[in-house]
Design a protein around this motif. Structure first.
Motif, PDB file in Angstrom:
ATOM      1  N   GLY A 153      67.171 -23.248  74.040  1.00  0.00           N
ATOM      2  CA  GLY A 153      66.013 -23.253  73.135  1.00  0.00           C
ATOM      3  C   GLY A 153      65.275 -21.924  73.190  1.00  0.00           C
ATOM      4  N   LEU A 154      65.113 -21.418  74.401  1.00  0.00           N
ATOM      5  CA  LEU A 154      64.453 -20.118  74.569  1.00  0.00           C
ATOM      6  C   LEU A 154      65.242 -19.016  73.857  1.00  0.00           C
ATOM      7  N   ASP A 200      67.450  -4.957  72.441  1.00  0.00           N
ATOM      8  CA  ASP A 200      67.290  -6.339  71.986  1.00  0.00           C
ATOM      9  C   ASP A 200      68.135  -7.317  72.799  1.00  0.00           C
ATOM     10  N   ALA A 232      60.447 -13.343  74.265  1.00  0.00           N
ATOM     11  CA  ALA A 232      61.012 -12.141  73.634  1.00  0.00           C
ATOM     12  C   ALA A 232      59.918 -11.098  73.412  1.00  0.00           C
ATOM     13  N   PHE A 272      69.242  -9.291  76.084  1.00  0.00           N
ATOM     14  CA  PHE A 272      68.863  -9.668  77.446  1.00  0.00           C
ATOM     15  C   PHE A 272      69.759 -10.809  77.906  1.00  0.00           C
ATOM     16  N   SER A 310      60.748 -25.199  73.804  1.00  0.00           N
ATOM     17  CA  SER A 310      61.430 -24.028  74.371  1.00  0.00           C
ATOM     18  C   SER A 310      61.683 -22.963  73.307  1.00  0.00           C
ATOM     19  N   VAL A 311      61.805 -23.366  72.064  1.00  0.00           N
ATOM     20  CA  VAL A 311      62.000 -22.366  70.996  1.00  0.00           C
ATOM     21  C   VAL A 311      60.729 -21.512  70.853  1.00  0.00           C
ATOM     22  N   VAL A 359      67.105 -19.321  71.251  1.00  0.00           N
ATOM     23  CA  VAL A 359      66.914 -19.458  69.805  1.00  0.00           C
ATOM     24  C   VAL A 359      65.577 -18.838  69.391  1.00  0.00           C
ATOM     25  N   GLY A 360      64.539 -19.123  70.171  1.00  0.00           N
ATOM     26  CA  GLY A 360      63.228 -18.530  69.866  1.00  0.00           C
ATOM     27  C   GLY A 360      63.274 -17.014  69.939  1.00  0.00           C
ATOM     28  N   ALA A 361      63.977 -16.493  70.944  1.00  0.00           N
ATOM     29  CA  ALA A 361      64.089 -15.034  71.085  1.00  0.00           C
ATOM     30  C   ALA A 361      64.873 -14.444  69.914  1.00  0.00           C
ATOM     31  N   ALA A 362      65.881 -15.179  69.447  1.00  0.00           N
ATOM     32  CA  ALA A 362      66.665 -14.704  68.297  1.00  0.00           C
ATOM     33  C   ALA A 362      65.794 -14.647  67.047  1.00  0.00           C
ATOM     34  N   ILE A 363      64.913 -15.627  66.884  1.00  0.00           N
ATOM     35  CA  ILE A 363      63.965 -15.597  65.753  1.00  0.00           C
ATOM     36  C   ILE A 363      63.159 -14.305  65.805  1.00  0.00           C
ATOM     37  N   GLU A 364      62.848 -13.886  67.018  1.00  0.00           N
ATOM     38  CA  GLU A 364      62.019 -12.697  67.219  1.00  0.00           C
ATOM     39  C   GLU A 364      62.854 -11.412  67.160  1.00  0.00           C
ATOM     40  N   GLY A 365      64.132 -11.540  66.794  1.00  0.00           N
ATOM     41  CA  GLY A 365      64.963 -10.358  66.569  1.00  0.00           C
ATOM     42  C   GLY A 365      65.786  -9.912  67.758  1.00  0.00           C
ATOM     43  N   MET A 366      65.779 -10.691  68.848  1.00  0.00           N
ATOM     44  CA  MET A 366      66.565 -10.287  70.014  1.00  0.00           C
ATOM     45  C   MET A 366      67.975 -10.896  69.947  1.00  0.00           C
ATOM     46  N   GLY A 417      60.564 -19.234  73.623  1.00  0.00           N
ATOM     47  CA  GLY A 417      61.507 -18.125  73.464  1.00  0.00           C
ATOM     48  C   GLY A 417      60.934 -16.988  72.639  1.00  0.00           C
TER      49      GLY A 417
END
Lengths: 321, 339
Positions: free
Chosen positions: A63-64, A22, B141, A24, B133-134, A66-73, B137
């Motif tokens: 921002g990216l 998870d 992911a 990166f 960008s969120v 944060v989005g990846a964190a939403i997805e569990g990363m 992301g």
């Protein structure tokens, strides 16, 4: 074998990448090139899908994440210099730091800020940003001062379910060396008594810890025993350890490299004044940089930030009070 | 919600079905927002009310082409219709406006700041461009994890929001990474009071797509069928790996910026222009002209919407307000700070 502060940061990231798929790393020039300071050197070769170059877009990088964190990363974002994180400020303080509060969804991101001054770096490659980010609810702000802490605290940062601002000091990158990396570590949010003393306490963090140690060495020749507390983490502040030290010494100087208006040292003095006033034998003191942008020329730069000599001078005055 | 695969190549009945489905969400959004505006005027709403009047066709047409449980959708302030079409429970909208402690933000944020990030709806902050960008992301992911499959991410913005640095950075990043991202731009002619002439100097907003190296199209934002088909085409392209897509909807905001704003700066001339056509009325006429349903059916749609709205508002009104004394005042999931 010896390992530098910078290598410890690289090793911590290597282990974080190895331990969890998870994790990166995303940042400018961090892939094949290995980063502007080489703190991701070789990691791309081992994890080409998880060590990824970004465009020069600090806002979108966070921002990216944060989005990846939403997805569990559990992303690690490398800012090339702490100074440039101001471009991503909105995403850090308004998006990442508020997310758990607004949505009950955790935001486990680590933002690495290569911080602080080095000779010749000037106003835009020298800043310490810990105060800015510590001000906002929802962030945890770490400021490691040793090779061992750089390693263990970065690993802990990646494991924390909230946004962590990891202020790694550039001046320490090559100067500090340790024999080996630690297997056990003090929790990141605990301050450490680095040096015991009885005449006064210096509260410091990051590179200022080493200036404080040098000052204490000078003062010891005159028989003064100075206690040094390394905060390690400036949000939250381990105020119990701070007050415990002041209970022993009765005098305190808080030292920070960042600008003097408000900030971490002001917060410490404020908390000491309201929670430990009766422990004090003299007014609490603080020392920060001069209230100007950070100068380029090494002679000006050395004068601008606190040094062993300016700390020594301040302590001598404090002890006489 | 409906999924309308391949209706372009399908029968007229496929098109009529998706038009009617989308039209129902438009009616629900208009009915709900009219009601919320009335409640606002009676002083019972905390904070502002921001409606999507005139933008329902454009908003709902994007969401109707998405698949809940698979795709990501981050709506903005004028997307009541899109939110409903994507699957947001109406009662959550009512709860957020009315400040119910049972709402998705538990009273910690209001009006349009609602969502459910773990269910594909990241919750918007007020800073324009920040959600692009969120959403990227989430897609990024998924690609790392190998779970992207057929999913896309969609988010919305207005003409004013395209001027932000966040918009630029995020579009450029998504283009570089060739992410399956769809950004809709509701070109409603005004950002609060500022006309597009003071917002951008390019001939047409869609020209920006060329600069980012992504596909972009214009649709008539007042025309439901043009909107549905435009989004369907772009979303299919994104799913097929063709990278980010920009869909510009040309229309007029048929309200103030918020319900506190009577918008004297919007001229009668532009209101009477083609941009000022009410998409709801235009859709109704087209549906009747095509014979896809009759007036009674449409009357029933409005009646059903009123019932649904009444029920949602009633529920939200009956629920307790957040209690500051028992509230969990903690901005951290991992640590508990002494307050």
């Amino acid at each position: 074998m010896s390992i530098t502060y910078l290598e410890a940061i690289r090793e911590a990231q290597a282990l974080a990448l190895k331990n969890s798929e998870d994790v990166f790393i995303y940042g400018q020039d961090i892939g094949l090139f290995g980063g502007a300071f080489k703190s991701t050197k070789g990691l791309y070769n081992d994890y080409p899908n998880r060590v990824i170059d970004s465009p020069i877009s600090e806002d979108a990088m966070v921002g990216l994440a944060v989005g990846a964190a939403i997805e569990g990363m559990r992303p690690i974002i490398e800012m090339q210099f702490a100074d440039f994180s101001s471009v991503g400020f909105n995403q850090i303080v308004n998006q990442a730091a508020t997310m758990y509060w607004r949505t009950s969804v955790p935001c486990p991101i680590t933002i690495r800020l290569p911080s602080g001054g080095t000779p010749g770096s000037g106003p835009f490659h020298s800043q310490c940003m810990e105060t800015i980010y510590a001000h906002y609810p929802g962030t945890i702000v770490m400021t490691p001062s040793t090779v061992e802490d750089a390693y263990s605290m970065l690993l802990e940062a990646v494991s924390i379910d909230d946004p962590v601002i990891f202020c790694e000091h550039k001046y320490l990158y090559y100067h500090l060396k340790a024999e080996s990396l630690p297997r056990k570590a003090l929790p990141a949010q605990k301050a450490r008594i680095l040096r015991p003393g009885r005449h006064a306490t210096i509260i410091a963090y990051s590179a200022m810890v080493h200036e404080a140690v040098s000052a204490a060495e000078i003062l010891s020749k005159d028989g003064y025993e100075i206690e040094i507390v390394d905060l390690r983490c400036v949000k939250p502040i381990d105020i119990d350890t701070v007050l415990g030290s002041i209970a022993r010494t009765g005098r305190v100087l808080a030292v920070g490299e960042s600008f003097p208006w408000g900030g971490v040292t002001a917060e410490i003095i404020s908390q000491i004044s309201s929670e430990g006033f009766n422990l004090l034998d003299a007014p609490p003191a603080r020392l920060n940089s001069i209230d100007t942008p950070i100068p380029y020329h090494p002679e000006l730069w050395r004068y601008h930030r606190p040094t062993a000599n300016s700390i020594e001078e301040k302590i001598r005055k404090l002890i006489k009070e | 919600m409906a999924n309308i695969a391949n209706h372009e190549e399908g029968s007229e009945s496929d098109l009529s079905k998706v038009v009617l489905d989308t039209f129902r969400w438009m009616i629900l959004a208009r009915t709900f927002e009219d009601r919320i505006s009335n409640i606002y005027r009676s002083g019972k709403i905390f904070g502002g009310v921001y409606v999507g009047k005139g933008q329902e066709a454009f908003s709902a047409s994007m969401a109707i082409n998405l698949v809940k449980g698979q795709d990501v959708y981050s709506p903005l302030i004028r997307d009541m219709a899109g939110r409903s079409a994507f699957g947001e429970p109406l009662v959550d909208a009512a709860r957020t406006y009315m400040g119910s402690s049972n709402g998705p933000t538990k009273g910690r944020d209001g009006n349009v700041h609602r969502g459910n990030p773990r269910e594909g709806m990241p919750t918007m902050i007020s800073h324009l461009g920040a959600m692009i960008s969120v959403v990227s992301g989430v897609l990024f992911a998924r690609r790392i994890k190998g779970t992207l499959n057929n999913s896309v991410g969609a988010t919305t913005i207005g003409d004013g929001g395209t001027s932000t640095g966040a918009f630029h950075e995020a579009l450029n990043l998504a283009a570089v990474e060739k992410l399956p991202l769809i950004v809709s731009i509701a070109n409603n002619q005004f950002a609060y009071s500022t006309p597009t002439s003071k917002q951008f100097a390019c001939h047409d907003l869609v020209d920006k797509a060329v600069g980012y190296g992504v596909n972009g199209i214009n649709v008539d934002g007042t025309d439901l069928i043009d909107c549905i088909q435009g989004f369907q085409s772009c979303i299919q392209k994104a799913r097929a790996g063709e990278g980010p897509q920009i869909v510009v909807g040309n229309l007029l905001r048929l309200s103030g910026h918020g319900e506190h704003d009577d918008a004297p700066y919007i001229s009668e001339e532009i209101k009477k222009s083609k941009l000022g056509i009410d998409c709801l009325k235009k859709s109704e006429k087209r549906i009747l002209d095509e014979g896809w349903c009759n007036q009674n059916d449409i009357d029933d749609m409005f009646k059903n919407a009123v019932n649904e709205v009444n029920s949602a508002i009633e529920t939200a009104e009956s629920e307790s307000a957040p209690d500051p004394y028992s509230h969990d005042w903690n901005a951290y999931s991992s640590v508990k700070f002494d307050q």
